[in-house]
Structures are given as structure tokens and as C-alpha cells.
Design a protein around this motif. Structure first.
Motif: not given
Length: 292
Positions: A119-129, A157-164
Motif C-alpha cells: 500500500h505504501w509503495t503504491m502511494l510513494r509511486t503515485r505521489h512521491p510527496d 486522504r483518509y482512503k490513502h492513509m488508512s493503511g494500518i
């Protein structure tokens, strides 16, 4: 000049099955395969994100207008929505029951720590910031499954950051079984599904009441993600802490799902058969350190 024939209009059809979770667990691969069945209509997009739309008027839903797909062939009898946030998203399953209480559901599960890292690597790929790994672990770190979308943060943002939070599979299943009858659910395990993909597809088509493929489509790893992302790699302490965080919920999941999770790194860390440092070293090979 010869004009192309207009595309036949076969009307629209309501969505009548759903792959509800979990993210980064092969849902794109499975839904893409099922959509190649001769009786299944390929939807306009894999993820409709209808039932997690917090701006929709759920007191007066217009399903015929807002939750149908164009039928592509007269033979089509089914069309699916594969939005893996539904299983986790507060109130999504309740909205789905109001839409169709007999809806067949499919969920695929993956080791929660490996899923979180993906999940985190996907976010970093799509949104490096977007937040690095340490921030990703701390921005939203609930100790149980949230029952409401936070009011102090935008839903996107909750959708993206709700990994845990998405790793609390036991609580998700407990809630899901209270909304839809257990017979409406097909549960699959990520590694086993990919290792024996054709039998898993057969189970899915059986569950949906479809005849099995006469010839299975080839397995395609859809949206596998980048092989290397920039950021801070997980530490052994991070992974040990996550395993402890998931321990009680994982016991509930094992009891409810009946799936074999013995090979999951989280299970093995908790059992003492996997050193968190070993898993951290493996995950670190996929992370390029940030340059100064």
C-alpha cells in the motif's frame, strides 16, 4: 465515405456482484479475469467507488441512474464492481445491503504487514510527496477498526492513509458477516490464489453461479507496482510493533475465515518462527534511500 456502424445499444444493467477487498491483494487480477467470461460484462472501470462516496445522498439513492453499467453484449448477465475499499469503509456494506441484500461478495486477503508495505509503495509511486514510511505508520494508527470516517480529514486522504486500519481483517469479517449471510461470501488467500489461479477462478465463477471457463484466461499480474521506491525502509522494530498491533485481530480472522495464514509473515513473527529483521531486510531491497 464508409461510416463505422454505431455500437449496438443493449441498455444498462445493474451491478450484481462485488469484489470488496482487500487492496493490494490481487483484486485487479481476479476481476480482470472474471470480466473475460462470456456472460460477464466488463464494467466501465474496475472500481466504481460508489458505496464509499461520502458526498452522495444516501437517504435518496438513485441506483438506476448512478449504479448501472452499459451492457456490451446481449448475452451478458452479470457485471461486477471491484472496489477493495468497501470491506473496510465505514457504512459501505450497509449501503450495499440496502442496494441488494442478496449480493454475492468476494474478498481476497493478504498478510497484513506485506499488504501495508505494498500500500505504501503504491502511494510513494503515485505521489512521491506523500508521507514517507515513518509518517505513514503514525498519521493514522488506530488500535482497532474505525467505525466512522474521521471528520477532521478529507475522505480521499483518509482512503490513502488508512493503511494500518485496513489490516484489521478479523473485525472487517465480523462486521461483514453481520451484514450479509456467510453463504454470500467467497474468501480467498492471496498467495494461494496466485499459486493455484485456475482453481481459484473456478471457485469464483461457481460462487457467482456462472459456468466455469472452458479455457481459462492466462494469469496476468495487473498493477504489480514499481520494483523500487524512494523512502525510508521499514525497521525490524516497526514490523514487530505492527505484528503485535494485529495479533488479537488476526486470531479473530483465523477463527472466522478458515483460511490458512500459517505462512504469513505476521503469523510467523508472532509465533517466533520469523525474525522481524529478516523481513525488514527483504522489504528494504524494494526501497531506495532518500538522497540528501
Amino acid at each position: 465515405m464508409n461510416r463505422p456502424e454505431p455500437e449496438a445499444d443493449f441498455g444498462r444493467m445493474p451491478y450484481n456482484f462485488s469484489i470488496v477487498g482487500v487492496q493490494k491483494s490481487g483484486t485487479s487480477t481476479l476481476s480482470g479475469t472474471i470480466s473475460q467470461h462470456r456472460l460477464v460484462c466488463r464494467p466501465p472501470r474496475k472500481e466504481a467507488h460508489f458505496f464509499n462516496d461520502e458526498g452522495y445522498d444516501w437517504a435518496h439513492p438513485d441506483y438506476e441512474r448512478d449504479y448501472t453499467a452499459p451492457r456490451r453484449a446481449r448475452v451478458h448477465t452479470m457485471v461486477g464492481d471491484s472496489t477493495p475499499v468497501y470491506l473496510f469503509w465505514p457504512n459501505a456494506l450497509e449501503r450495499m445491503r440496502a442496494y441488494n441484500p442478496d449480493l454475492p461478495l468476494i474478498a481476497v486477503f493478504r498478510d497484513p504487514i506485506e499488504r501495508l508495505f505494498s500500500h505504501w509503495t503504491m502511494l510513494r509511486t503515485r505521489h512521491p510527496d506523500w508521507p514517507d514510511w515513518p509518517g505513514f505508520l503514525t498519521e493514522f494508527r488506530p488500535t482497532s477498526l474505525p467505525t466512522a470516517v474521521p471528520t477532521d480529514v478529507k475522505p480521499m486522504r483518509y482512503k490513502h492513509m488508512s493503511g494500518i486500519a485496513r489490516g484489521y481483517y478479523g473485525a472487517q469479517l465480523e462486521h461483514g458477516f453481520s451484514i450479509f449471510d456467510r453463504s454470500q461470501w467467497l474468501l480467498l488467500e492471496f498467495r494461494q490464489m496466485l499459486a493455484s489461479f485456475n482453481p481459484a477462478v473456478d471457485r469464483a465463477t461457481d460462487h457467482l453461479g456462472l459456468p466455469r471457463f472452458e479455457e481459462h484466461p492466462p494469469l496476468r499480474n495487473r498493477y504489480a507496482g514499481a520494483s523500487l521506491v524512494s523512502g525510508t525502509a521499514p525497521t525490524a522494530d516497526d514490523l514487530a510493533s505492527l505484528a503485535s498491533l494485529y495479533a488479537a485481530d488476526l486470531a479473530v480472522f483465523d477463527r472466522l475465515s478458515g483460511l490458512d495464514t500459517s505462512a504469513w509473515p505476521t503469523t510467523r513473527i508472532l509465533a517466533g518462527t520469523l525474525d522481524p529483521a529478516e523481513l525488514a531486510a527483504r522489504l528494504a531491497t524494494k526501497v531506495a534511500p532518500l538522497s540528501d
